[in-house]
Write an enzyme that holds these catalytic residues in place. Structure first.
Site, short mmCIF file in Angstrom:
data_model
loop_
_atom_site.label_atom_id
_atom_site.label_comp_id
_atom_site.label_asym_id
_atom_site.label_seq_id
_atom_site.Cartn_x
_atom_site.Cartn_y
_atom_site.Cartn_z
N THR B 94 0.86 -1.18 0.00
CA THR B 94 0.00 0.00 0.00
C THR B 94 0.90 1.23 0.00
O THR B 94 1.50 1.57 1.02
CB THR B 94 -0.92 -0.01 1.24
OG1 THR B 94 -1.73 -1.17 1.18
CG2 THR B 94 -1.80 1.23 1.26
N LYS B 171 -7.01 1.19 -3.34
CA LYS B 171 -6.59 0.57 -2.08
C LYS B 171 -6.66 1.59 -0.93
O LYS B 171 -7.14 1.27 0.17
CB LYS B 171 -5.17 0.02 -2.23
CG LYS B 171 -4.49 -0.44 -0.95
CD LYS B 171 -5.15 -1.65 -0.30
CE LYS B 171 -4.47 -1.95 1.04
NZ LYS B 171 -5.15 -2.97 1.80
N LYS B 241 0.23 5.23 8.68
CA LYS B 241 0.91 5.47 7.41
C LYS B 241 -0.10 5.50 6.26
O LYS B 241 -0.06 6.38 5.39
CB LYS B 241 1.94 4.37 7.17
CG LYS B 241 2.72 4.53 5.87
CD LYS B 241 2.93 3.28 5.04
CE LYS B 241 1.82 2.32 4.93
NZ LYS B 241 1.87 1.34 3.84
#
Lengths: 295, 295
Positions: B94, B171, B241
């Site tokens: 990701t 995503k 993150k």
């Protein structure tokens, strides 16, 4: 079958009374604006001229109106006395848990039982008896009421216990989560569009896998199509009223809810622009317009 | 069957490589901390000493690491030259859509194709090949890669087109929506608890009807149970993150996302309290603690 009283024939009341009539219940109907109830007369309902006139002594009256004040003004002494000992007032409206508790205590003094049974269903789901009911109040009364909820709109009936306010708490939570899901998809689809991804592709992927739930499928399609003004099933003003009740309940219980504040603010904007009659899904325009997207 | 390279054997890499081995692929594995890859050696993987050593000329290497910098440092000239003409780098991590686009351009100069295929799956879902893949990049390379994604973790593979950044956009959107769902349930269950309704009853009602989706069932149960520190599958630091990437992508495209900011802020608090290794579902403690609930 016993005669049922029904008060409030809006978008949701109409299909519910229609279903009760189809199921064979004689129904006495009252609506403040009599014309709105007229289609039900053709289906066999008896239209009456006051809330009290819907009641049969010891019988059941269901009310489905727009807010706390409307329920309170219906449930006056005439109404409660007409229901009389053994009678049940089933409150289908989305109102404050505290109002439900106060109404329950007031009814009880005159031998009438108050049951909260707010409706989880948009009109088309109610018509198809695919809705959900959450019900709270005294056990015996709930047993008597359950077949009516099933005949009227509910695929499932969830028992929330004796506290009459509990069903209202859960209904508010459910509506908050629907509004949250709309905001979530609005932000997500806007990010997609602004970064070269077709929001329809994002919708298809997400709502057939991780988010394969009725709410995301149906409301997601509305967020994408943006036809909020065409035949609104649940107006923005009602949606705002519900989010106000969520925040009122949150405030009284000292429960900070930043996401609830956000969706309330989105709905306030829709209403402030005088679009109160558009569907509440229009709250999704906030994220889109904030990002400079139009149309 | 052709030999596959795999870099990054964390919580998610381990079950994916295990599945590839079970499917009969010879796999060359590199992990920065070699010991973490050791269990795979017993299953037949070949452990190598550098990212470049995982590559077979013209072959396929999959990378699954924690962030943009890690992918960038793997994809150095040695690595790209080892893959060589016709080789494919499948980036399962990701990361930022912009990083994917820059990496794709860089690979292309040396005849290597970069495909973005971020993983939608927690470790147990990957192990059961019940995950979802979204894939973007050049068409022929995607066709070659698809069987590997299915053998490794994916029940469904969604094609997001040629722009290598598109799969990363989707995503990020998906992870944002998961975080939003967690916040939503955290506020909802807190309101329930503070108003006399058992959150488990609210969970059962909502996640078997309106919100009957995998995300609400599985994460909802975690929100209720509050065992965030026991075997975290996806740590709060990684979740933060991801939300940083969502907001970075939002900022670069001028897309205000107040709900994304809220969940980022919740995760920052979890990490600030030095609970970075607890599961990211711990973001749900924010609403609860704000309302004065403990334990």
């Amino acid at each position: 079958m016993e005669t049922i009283g029904f008060i409030g024939t809006g978008h949701l009341g109409l299909p519910i009374v229609t279903n009760l009539l189809k199921a064979g219940y004689p129904v006495k109907v009252y609506n403040r604006t009599r014309e709105k109830a007229a289609p039900l007369e053709a289906l066999g309902a008896e239209l009456v001229d006051s809330p009290a006139a819907t009641a049969v002594r010891g019988g059941i009256v269901l009310t489905l109106v727009s807010d706390d004040k409307a329920v309170e003004s219906i449930a006056d002494n005439d109404f409660i006395q007409a229901l009389g000992h053994g009678g049940i007032h089933v409150s289908l409206s989305t109102i404050s848990p505290d109002t439900s508790r106060a109404l329950a205590a007031h009814h009880q003094k005159q031998g009438v039982t108050y049951v909260a049974a707010p409706v989880f269903a948009r009109p088309e789901a109610a018509a198809a008896k695919a809705g959900n009911a959450v019900v709270s109040g005294p056990g015996a009364a709930k047993e008597r009421v359950k077949p009516l909820l099933e005949a009227g709109f509910a695929k499932n009936v969830f028992d929330l216990g004796e506290d009459p306010g509990s069903a209202n708490v859960l209904k508010l939570i459910g509506n908050f989560m629907i509004a949250g899901a709309i905001e979530m998809m609005a932000e997500a689809f806007t990010l997609a569009e602004k970064n070269g991804v077709d929001p329809k592709v994002a919708y298809e992927m997400l709502t057939t896998t991780l988010f394969a739930a009725p709410i995301f499928r149906s409301y997601g399609a509305m967020v994408l199509e943006r036809n909020f003004a065409d035949s609104p099933a649940f107006g923005a003003a009602l949606g705002l009223k519900d989010m106000n009740l969520v925040l009122q309940t949150a405030t009284r219980s000292h429960t900070p809810m930043p996401l609830a504040q956000l969706v309330q603010s989105r709905l306030m904007t829709v209403v402030a622009r005088n679009e109160k009659d558009t569907d509440w899904v229009a709250l999704a325009t906030g994220a889109r317009e904030d990002a400079g997207l139009k149309g």
